[in-house]
Design a protein around this motif. Structure first.
Motif, PDB file in Angstrom:
ATOM      1  N   VAL A  41       0.706  -1.099   0.264  1.00 16.54           N
ATOM      2  CA  VAL A  41      -0.094  -0.091  -0.064  1.00 16.54           C
ATOM      3  C   VAL A  41       0.767   1.241  -0.083  1.00 16.54           C
ATOM      4  CG1 VAL A  41      -1.690   1.347   1.222  1.00 16.54           C
ATOM      5  CG2 VAL A  41      -1.771  -1.218   1.154  1.00 16.54           C
ATOM      6  N   THR A  42       1.794   1.164   0.888  1.00 16.93           N
ATOM      7  CA  THR A  42       2.749   2.418   0.965  1.00 16.93           C
ATOM      8  C   THR A  42       3.403   2.731  -0.403  1.00 16.93           C
ATOM      9  OG1 THR A  42       3.404   1.297   3.094  1.00 16.93           O
ATOM     10  CG2 THR A  42       4.457   3.543   2.361  1.00 16.93           C
ATOM     11  N   LYS A  43       3.872   1.483  -1.064  1.00 18.01           N
ATOM     12  CA  LYS A  43       4.522   1.545  -2.312  1.00 18.01           C
ATOM     13  C   LYS A  43       3.561   1.984  -3.336  1.00 18.01           C
ATOM     14  CE  LYS A  43       7.424  -1.044  -5.515  1.00 18.01           C
ATOM     15  NZ  LYS A  43       7.335  -2.500  -5.929  1.00 18.01           N
ATOM     16  N   GLY A  44       2.448   1.551  -3.094  1.00 16.77           N
ATOM     17  CA  GLY A  44       1.299   2.081  -4.223  1.00 16.77           C
ATOM     18  C   GLY A  44       0.981   3.347  -4.107  1.00 16.77           C
ATOM     19  N   LEU A  45       1.349   4.183  -3.107  1.00 21.48           N
ATOM     20  CA  LEU A  45       1.049   5.498  -2.815  1.00 21.48           C
ATOM     21  C   LEU A  45       2.245   6.339  -3.885  1.00 21.48           C
ATOM     22  CD1 LEU A  45       0.348   5.831   0.880  1.00 21.48           C
ATOM     23  CD2 LEU A  45      -1.382   6.409  -0.786  1.00 21.48           C
ATOM     24  N   VAL A  46       3.293   5.752  -3.545  1.00 23.61           N
ATOM     25  CA  VAL A  46       4.456   6.225  -4.384  1.00 23.61           C
ATOM     26  C   VAL A  46       4.267   6.195  -5.597  1.00 23.61           C
ATOM     27  CG1 VAL A  46       6.946   6.321  -4.869  1.00 23.61           C
ATOM     28  CG2 VAL A  46       5.952   5.823  -2.501  1.00 23.61           C
ATOM     29  N   VAL A  47       3.684   4.932  -6.147  1.00 19.96           N
ATOM     30  CA  VAL A  47       3.657   4.711  -7.561  1.00 19.96           C
ATOM     31  C   VAL A  47       2.178   5.549  -8.155  1.00 19.96           C
ATOM     32  CG1 VAL A  47       2.963   3.051  -9.155  1.00 19.96           C
ATOM     33  CG2 VAL A  47       4.487   2.539  -7.705  1.00 19.96           C
ATOM     34  N   LEU A  48       1.275   5.715  -7.210  1.00 19.17           N
ATOM     35  CA  LEU A  48       0.194   6.536  -7.629  1.00 19.17           C
ATOM     36  C   LEU A  48       0.796   7.786  -7.970  1.00 19.17           C
ATOM     37  CD1 LEU A  48      -3.019   7.072  -7.886  1.00 19.17           C
ATOM     38  CD2 LEU A  48      -3.064   7.662  -5.328  1.00 19.17           C
ATOM     39  N   THR A  49       1.482   8.381  -6.869  1.00 19.62           N
ATOM     40  CA  THR A  49       1.872   9.964  -7.248  1.00 19.62           C
ATOM     41  C   THR A  49       2.567  10.113  -8.743  1.00 19.62           C
ATOM     42  OG1 THR A  49       2.697   9.835  -5.118  1.00 19.62           O
ATOM     43  CG2 THR A  49       3.339  11.750  -6.106  1.00 19.62           C
ATOM     44  N   MET A  50       3.373   9.046  -9.050  1.00 23.62           N
ATOM     45  CA  MET A  50       4.231   9.024 -10.302  1.00 23.62           C
ATOM     46  C   MET A  50       3.061   8.909 -11.260  1.00 23.62           C
ATOM     47  SD  MET A  50       7.121   6.401  -9.300  1.00 23.62           S
ATOM     48  CE  MET A  50       7.982   6.296 -10.889  1.00 23.62           C
ATOM     49  N   ALA A  51       1.911   8.242 -11.096  1.00 24.08           N
ATOM     50  CA  ALA A  51       0.788   8.195 -12.145  1.00 24.08           C
ATOM     51  C   ALA A  51       0.191   9.462 -12.279  1.00 24.08           C
ATOM     52  CB  ALA A  51      -0.183   6.951 -11.769  1.00 24.08           C
ATOM     53  N   LEU A  52      -0.001   9.923 -11.052  1.00 21.88           N
ATOM     54  CA  LEU A  52      -0.670  11.262 -11.197  1.00 21.88           C
ATOM     55  C   LEU A  52       0.245  12.570 -11.888  1.00 21.88           C
ATOM     56  CD1 LEU A  52      -2.347  11.624  -7.624  1.00 21.88           C
ATOM     57  CD2 LEU A  52      -3.505  10.816  -9.524  1.00 21.88           C
ATOM     58  N   ARG A  53       1.576  12.383 -11.813  1.00 21.62           N
ATOM     59  CA  ARG A  53       2.202  13.237 -12.557  1.00 21.62           C
ATOM     60  C   ARG A  53       2.584  12.707 -14.139  1.00 21.62           C
ATOM     61  NH1 ARG A  53       7.672  14.417  -9.497  1.00 21.62           N
ATOM     62  NH2 ARG A  53       7.716  15.853 -11.250  1.00 21.62           N
ATOM     63  N   GLY A  54       1.799  11.939 -14.460  1.00 24.34           N
ATOM     64  CA  GLY A  54       1.901  11.168 -15.733  1.00 24.34           C
ATOM     65  C   GLY A  54       3.165  10.807 -16.177  1.00 24.34           C
ATOM     66  N   MET A  55       3.915  10.002 -15.403  1.00 22.33           N
ATOM     67  CA  MET A  55       5.108   9.477 -15.773  1.00 22.33           C
ATOM     68  C   MET A  55       5.035   8.175 -16.465  1.00 22.33           C
ATOM     69  SD  MET A  55       6.844  10.240 -12.147  1.00 22.33           S
ATOM     70  CE  MET A  55       8.551  11.429 -12.173  1.00 22.33           C
ATOM     71  N   PHE A  56       3.808   7.641 -16.492  1.00 16.08           N
ATOM     72  CA  PHE A  56       4.000   6.292 -17.042  1.00 16.08           C
ATOM     73  C   PHE A  56       3.484   6.599 -18.628  1.00 16.08           C
ATOM     74  CE2 PHE A  56       3.270   5.246 -12.618  1.00 16.08           C
ATOM     75  CZ  PHE A  56       4.592   4.624 -12.381  1.00 16.08           C
ATOM     76  N   ARG A  57       3.975   5.554 -19.446  1.00 17.49           N
ATOM     77  CA  ARG A  57       3.724   5.642 -20.657  1.00 17.49           C
ATOM     78  C   ARG A  57       3.385   4.229 -21.236  1.00 17.49           C
ATOM     79  NH1 ARG A  57       3.257   9.784 -20.383  1.00 17.49           N
ATOM     80  NH2 ARG A  57       4.306  11.835 -20.839  1.00 17.49           N
ATOM     81  N   PRO A  58       2.816   4.022 -22.341  1.00 19.46           N
ATOM     82  CA  PRO A  58       2.693   2.664 -22.718  1.00 19.46           C
ATOM     83  C   PRO A  58       3.853   1.540 -22.966  1.00 19.46           C
ATOM     84  CG  PRO A  58       1.317   3.996 -24.035  1.00 19.46           C
ATOM     85  CD  PRO A  58       2.274   5.104 -23.354  1.00 19.46           C
ATOM     86  N   ASP A  59       5.038   2.542 -23.457  1.00 24.63           N
ATOM     87  CA  ASP A  59       6.161   1.593 -23.466  1.00 24.63           C
ATOM     88  C   ASP A  59       7.227   1.827 -22.262  1.00 24.63           C
ATOM     89  OD1 ASP A  59       6.504   4.066 -24.260  1.00 24.63           O
ATOM     90  OD2 ASP A  59       8.051   3.866 -25.914  1.00 24.63           O
TER      91      ASP A  59
END
Ligand code: HEM
Lengths: 655, 198
Positions: free
Chosen positions: B148-166
């Motif tokens: 869950v904690t790590k999920g929060l970090v990853v969520l922050t990254m997702a909210l900042r639009g850091m993920f791409r299809p590739d």
């Protein structure tokens, strides 16, 4: 962040995702700059390069060998004659427990991990391990664990329940009230984590970072051995971690895993611990055999006989070694069918070792042997190890096992196996690779003396212990009465141990002397076949100026048309080398089985986070001896260091 | 070797089995599977040596809360997998939503776990039964807290639009671990809640 910024950032960290290969010759200066550690004390704590970390494992492991050796000498001095009082019975207990722990966990395992870390990238043609920071973290944890153990020992609270700490002796504070067992739990726990990190690191490196063209079937035997060792650690170490944590919980928070009065069961500990404990011997022994194979091929000047069968027998040994754990406690009362099964398994595990030995002998028989120090140690290994194997097969016979259970027969057997199977091959390996590690040759004359003295000293020390065991001398006794008539043999054994120790001391002398005034080794003093002998000694941080391409099992004996000996990408007029950038830490990512290039792996560089993360874990484990609150504190700190480790995240996204 | 002059650079960014980070995660999971298997083996060993299990005086665990909780946990893994699939197709909205739902479900799991365990009249010092069940639960719960904690970090990254299809390796390995933490719970559930009733 706009799309453009992001592209910029990714570009900044990695260079363009796709571009055309760079033209022109390689640029060693650029490589040097890219791979340089930071200067000074900062560099000391931030370096992650495989050769530095690997060497730290090796040197630290050797220091623990010396420390454990000193403890052994104190014990032998105490036992030299009946009724001596050199050390108290209590101290004697701590001595043999700490000696066992030191030798098994803090010398043998890390030593071979270190050799694997240093040699695997060289042998498979990679620029570094796949996850350099993980290796560094592993080293710091190991160091913290070792310091904890010896600080405890010096303060008079070393572990005192034997190296394997059977419950309930170890798990009940009424039996072992002192901090010693808590220290055992902490030190072993940390060490296990370190070993597990190393195992993952080695496996992933071998899977993904082989040079283009290095299929599984072209991996040097040493790399096979490192792989098997790592897999065994992966499956065996968690068990001992569990056993230690359970002991820790019983001691510190009042659980009852091993307390029969409250529904627990002491034999449970024996199962969990020995599920690891026996493979542990093979975890030490497998890489040692890998060392033997490497040196043997070079000094017999011919390829290994039956390479693929030898490689497979390593795998078989790894698997079979998990079937034998019960033979460590045949004496506790196990149903007969179980006994037969485990006795059979115990005997079967000698088959792969037999195959390997046959292949070794075949290789030597048909080769042209160079009889140098390294080779002498190989001979010593075979002789001693075969004797250890014979007593081992004797011990696998259940009735005999009951007879000599916990006697000096067992002490003799285990030292024949461990010293013959690990220490002698280790010295063979050190003589073999020292020139590569340092650029200097060890002194041969001193080396031969060292071998002779160690061989004699060893046999004098431990052979008579078989007889003492049959005469009924129990292990782990602090002293004995004169009228038992054990005095003479014990004195012989003690004298032998001093001779043995003198041999090891000679190595230290040789080491220091050769480092300063040894002959220059050059790139390849032995005319050896594997890739590590194609780079300067000591290897530069970036290892290969030209990433090699592999076409055979013994690239330096089978060089093709290449002038440099190793075929490089450039030799083939292929655009493989410029694929790998020199302004970033990069190495080839290749497929597991065939070594087909599929990516460029961007390796992490210098970082302070491994050492900080190890401190966080250390605070959790060491602190837990005093207050359990340190555990959550350490966990939070660890989480913070992990954030730092992966910072900045834009980089992490792309890595 | 299939690389020729003039071929484009090999990719530096890889996903799945081509990436070393992915293999590192597989290594961690392999280690943890051994640890959890060891815990399960210890549970059954202790059950074997004890005449009654759970021992006299300790009530059998109720099934309602843990069963609901198991379903909650499974749902969180489904949310993660949906989010992971979404980012492969470039769907940022579902990615963020999936991660949020997974975190929320993970927290529900923790709350229910707390409620369940505060209702028991025994702890780890009462009997070896308590020792092993509290240890298994504690160890697994620590895993849920960590995802869950790590999920929060990853969520922050997702909210900042850091993920791409590739480019979503962090999300990929995070999903991998999340699914592991959920899947490993199922044998634990059967061990602790169902097996004593068989
Ligand atoms: C350098 C020469 C060595 C000497 C003179 C030596 C001597 C001894 C002695 C006197 C004991 C105590 C026996 C007893 O009282 O029961 C012992 C135990 C032991 N030694 Fe060594 N040893 C040496 C090297 C090693 C090495 C290299 C290893 C492992 C790699 C090793 C592993 C052990 C173990 C596991 C024990 C059993 C500890 C226990 O009972 O808990 N020893 N050794």
């Amino acid at each position: 962040m706009t799309q453009h910024d992001e592209a910029q950032q990714v570009h900044h960290h990695y260079g363009p995702q796709h571009s055309t290969p760079r033209e022109g010759p390689p640029d060693p200066e650029l490589l040097e700059r890219t791979w340089r550690p930071l200067p000074g004390i900062v560099g000391f704590f931030t370096v992650v390069n495989y050769s530095t970390v690997g060497m730290r494992f090796i040197v630290t492991g050797f220091i623990f060998l010396l420390l454990g050796g000193v403890q052994a000498l104190i014990m032998r001095t105490q036992l030299a004659q009946p009724n001596l009082d050199v050390v108290s019975a209590e101290l004697f207990q701590q001595l043999f427990s700490t000696h066992g722990v030191t030798m098994m966990f803090f010398f043998a395992v890390p030593m071979f991990e270190g050799l694997a870390m240093y040699l695997v990238p060289l042998m498979i043609g990679a620029r570094d391990m796949a996850m350099p920071r993980l290796g560094a973290l592993g080293y710091w944890l190991y160091l913290i664990a070792g310091i904890t153990l010896f600080v405890g020992f010096i303060l008079g609270v070393g572990p005192d329940a034997g190296w394997f700490a059977h419950a309930p002796l170890s798990s009940e504070t009424t039996f072992t009230p002192k901090l010693g067992m808590d220290i055992w739990v902490t030190a072993i726990g940390l060490l296990e984590i370190s070993a597990l990190l190393a195992a993952v690191e080695i496996i992933v490196t071998i899977f993904k970072c082989k040079a283009p063209g290095m299929s599984m079937a072209r991996m040097p035997i040493f790399v096979w051995a490192a792989l098997v060792m790592s897999f065994m650690m992966l499956f065996a170490m968690p068990a001992v971690l569990l056993a230690t944590v359970a002991v820790g919980l019983d001691r510190m928070v009042g659980t009852h895993f091993f307390n029969a009065a409250m529904g627990g069961d002491p034999t449970l500990y024996q199962h969990v611990f020995w599920f690891f404990g026996h493979p542990e011997v093979y975890i030490i022994f497998t890489p040692a055999l890998g060392v033997v194979s490497a040196a043997l091929v070079t000094f017999a000047r011919r390829p290994m006989v039956a390479y693929s069968i030898v490689a497979l027998s390593f795998v078989a040994m790894g698997i079979l070694s998990f079937g034998v754990w019960v033979h460590h406690f045949f004496a506790i009362g196990i149903p007969p069918i179980g006994l037969s099964f485990f006795a059979a398994a115990s005997m079967m595990v000698s088959i792969p070792s037999g195959i390997q030995l046959a292949a070794f002998i075949g290789t030597v028989w048909t080769g042209r042997v160079v009889l140098n120090t390294s080779f002498l140690f190989l001979i010593g290994f075979v002789v001693i190890f075969v004797m250890g194997g014979v007593t081992g097969v004797m011990l696998a016979a259940v009735p005999f096992n009951w007879q000599v259970h916990d006697s000096y027969f067992v002490v003799a057997h285990l030292h024949y196996v461990l010293i013959g199977g690990a220490l002698f091959p280790l010295f063979a390996g050190l003589f073999y690779w020292f020139p590569k590690f340092t650029g200097k040759l060890l002194n041969e004359r001193l080396g031969r003396w060292q071998f002779g003295i160690m061989f004699v000293g060893f046999n004098v020390t431990f052979f008579v212990q078989h007889i003492l065991g049959l005469q009924g001398m129990a292990r782990r006794i602090h002293t004995y009465d004169a009228d038992l008539g054990w005095g003479t043999f014990n004195l012989i054994s003690t004298i032998g141990s001093y001779v043995l120790a003198f041999g090891i001391l000679l190595f230290v002398v040789n080491f220091v002397w050769s480092l300063r005034s040894g002959r220059d080794a050059g790139i390849d003093p032995w005319k050896a076949p594997t890739l590590e002998w194609s780079v300067p000694s000591p290897p530069p941080q970036y290892t290969f100026v030209e990433p090699p391409v592999i076409r055979s099992l013994y690239p330096l004996w089978d060089p093709g048309e290449s002038p440099s000996g190793v075929e490089t990408a450039a030799d083939r007029g292929v655009a493989l080398r410029p694929q790998i950038r020199e302004d970033y830490r990069e190495t080839f990512g290749t497929s597991i089985m065939d070594g087909e290039p599929e990516s460029r792996i961007n390796l992490r560089d210098n970082s302070i986070w491994p050492v900080l993360a190890s401190l966080a874990i250390g605070i959790a484990f060491v602190g837990a001896m005093f207050s359990l609150w340190f555990f959550p504190i350490g966990a939070v700190l660890f989480f913070l260091t992990m954030l730092g480790w992966h910072w900045p995240f834009s980089k992490e996204v792309a890595s | 070797m299939s690389v020729r002059v003039g071929t484009p650079m090999l990719p530096v960014y890889t996903l799945g089995p081509k990436s070393v980070v992915w293999w590192g995660m597989i290594g961690l999971i392999a280690i943890e599977i051994v640890v959890f298997s060891g815990l399960i083996a210890m549970y059954f060993w202790l059950r074997l040596v004890n005449p009654s299990w759970p021992p006299e005086g300790i009530d059998t665990k109720g099934l309602l809360i843990p069963t609901i909780n198991t379903l909650v946990l499974i749902a969180s893994a489904v949310a993660m997998v949906v989010a992971k699939r979404a980012i492969v197709r470039g769907n940022q909205r579902v990615l963020k939503l999936g991660q949020m739902v997974a975190i929320a479900l993970g927290m529900v799991f923790l709350v229910l776990k707390y409620i369940e365990y505060s209702g028991y009249g025994y702890d780890w010092t009462t009997h070896a039964y308590g020792s092993i069940t509290w240890t298994i639960t504690g160890f697994h719960t620590a895993h849920v807290i960590s995802v869950v904690t790590k999920g929060l970090v990853v969520l922050t990254m997702a909210l900042r639009g850091m993920f791409r299809p590739d480019r979503h390796l962090a999300f990929e390995v995070s999903t991998l671990y999340w699914v592991f933490v959920v899947v490993i719970w199922i044998p634990l559930y059967f061990t602790m809640y169902i097996s004593p009733r068989l």
